[in-house]
Design a protein around this motif. Structure first.
Motif, PDB file in Angstrom:
ATOM      1  N   THR A   8       2.772   6.007   0.430  1.00 32.36           N
ATOM      2  CA  THR A   8       1.344   5.435   1.234  1.00 32.36           C
ATOM      3  C   THR A   8       0.721   5.949  -0.315  1.00 32.36           C
ATOM      4  O   THR A   8      -0.631   4.401  -0.737  1.00 32.36           O
ATOM      5  CB  THR A   8      -0.047   6.376   1.817  1.00 32.36           C
ATOM      6  N   LYS A  30      -0.980   2.131  -2.124  1.00 34.06           N
ATOM      7  CA  LYS A  30      -2.378   2.115  -1.776  1.00 34.06           C
ATOM      8  C   LYS A  30      -2.436   1.623  -4.014  1.00 34.06           C
ATOM      9  O   LYS A  30      -3.242   0.308  -3.872  1.00 34.06           O
ATOM     10  CB  LYS A  30      -3.173   3.478  -1.401  1.00 34.06           C
ATOM     11  N   GLN A  51      -2.590  -2.275  -3.748  1.00 34.32           N
ATOM     12  CA  GLN A  51      -2.508  -2.708  -3.216  1.00 34.32           C
ATOM     13  C   GLN A  51      -4.113  -2.750  -3.784  1.00 34.32           C
ATOM     14  O   GLN A  51      -5.106  -3.184  -3.931  1.00 34.32           O
ATOM     15  CB  GLN A  51      -2.853  -2.357  -1.892  1.00 34.32           C
ATOM     16  N   ASP A  60      -6.577   0.915  -5.469  1.00 31.56           N
ATOM     17  CA  ASP A  60      -7.028   2.054  -4.724  1.00 31.56           C
ATOM     18  C   ASP A  60      -8.759   1.977  -5.468  1.00 31.56           C
ATOM     19  O   ASP A  60      -8.881   3.291  -4.809  1.00 31.56           O
ATOM     20  CB  ASP A  60      -5.951   3.291  -5.110  1.00 31.56           C
TER      21      ASP A  60
END
Length: 171
Positions: A142, A146, A149, A151
């Motif tokens: 995760t 993140k 993508q 964060d």
């Protein structure tokens, strides 16, 4: 700018990750090909559609869930459509978009294939981890997702995310 080389520990972890991910993808692909004539990506398309409301998702949203380019998804859906597992419909709220819909035949294929797939995942991954390691694996993956993508610590442009790219990069 000075290169920040990996420490010996980081290098070992990185190589372990590369080996595990390559072997896992190969194992999943081989099993699904043997059982259903499907590559892992096609199975994932069916699985994501089966979990969506009314077994349908806008193609762009499906690409995002799968973390793949829209062109790669279009190719996969075209093949699944040819086999009767998926159909495409025009998107009612976006005239430029389309929606992938899991057919009854696709759902039946998924239901036949899922037990073997889950058993392969269990044997390859989860049978080797204790509950604490499962939790760590989720947190690690995760965190990486993140970060890739965006964060909030870095600016991520649309071309950084596969499902937002306008086209595949030329080789």
């Amino acid at each position: 700018m000075t290169t920040r080389w990996l420490s010996p520990e980081e290098q070992r972890a990185w190589r372990a990750y590369i080996a595990a991910s390559a072997l896992l993808e190969d194992t999943l692909d081989r099993r699904l090909q043997q059982e259903a004539g499907l590559p892992h990506l096609y199975y994932s398309v069916l699985a994501m559609l089966s979990e969506a409301p009314d077994r349908r998702l806008r193609m762009t949203d499906l690409a995002e869930v799968l973390k793949i380019t829209r062109s790669r998804l279009t190719y996969a859906v075209a093949r699944l459509e040819k086999d009767g597992a998926v159909r495409r419909e025009d998107c009612e709220w976006d005239k430029r978009g389309s929606v992938a819909v899991l057919t009854d035949e696709g759902m039946a294929l998924l239901e036949r294939t899922a037990p073997g797939h889950v058993e392969t995942v269990r044997r390859a991954v989860f049978d080797h981890l204790d509950p604490g390691q499962v939790e760590q694996l989720e947190r690690i993956c995760t965190g990486i997702t993140k970060a890739l993508q965006g964060d909030g610590t870095e600016t991520v442009t649309p071309d950084d995310l596969p499902w937002r790219r306008r086209s595949c990069p030329s080789s």
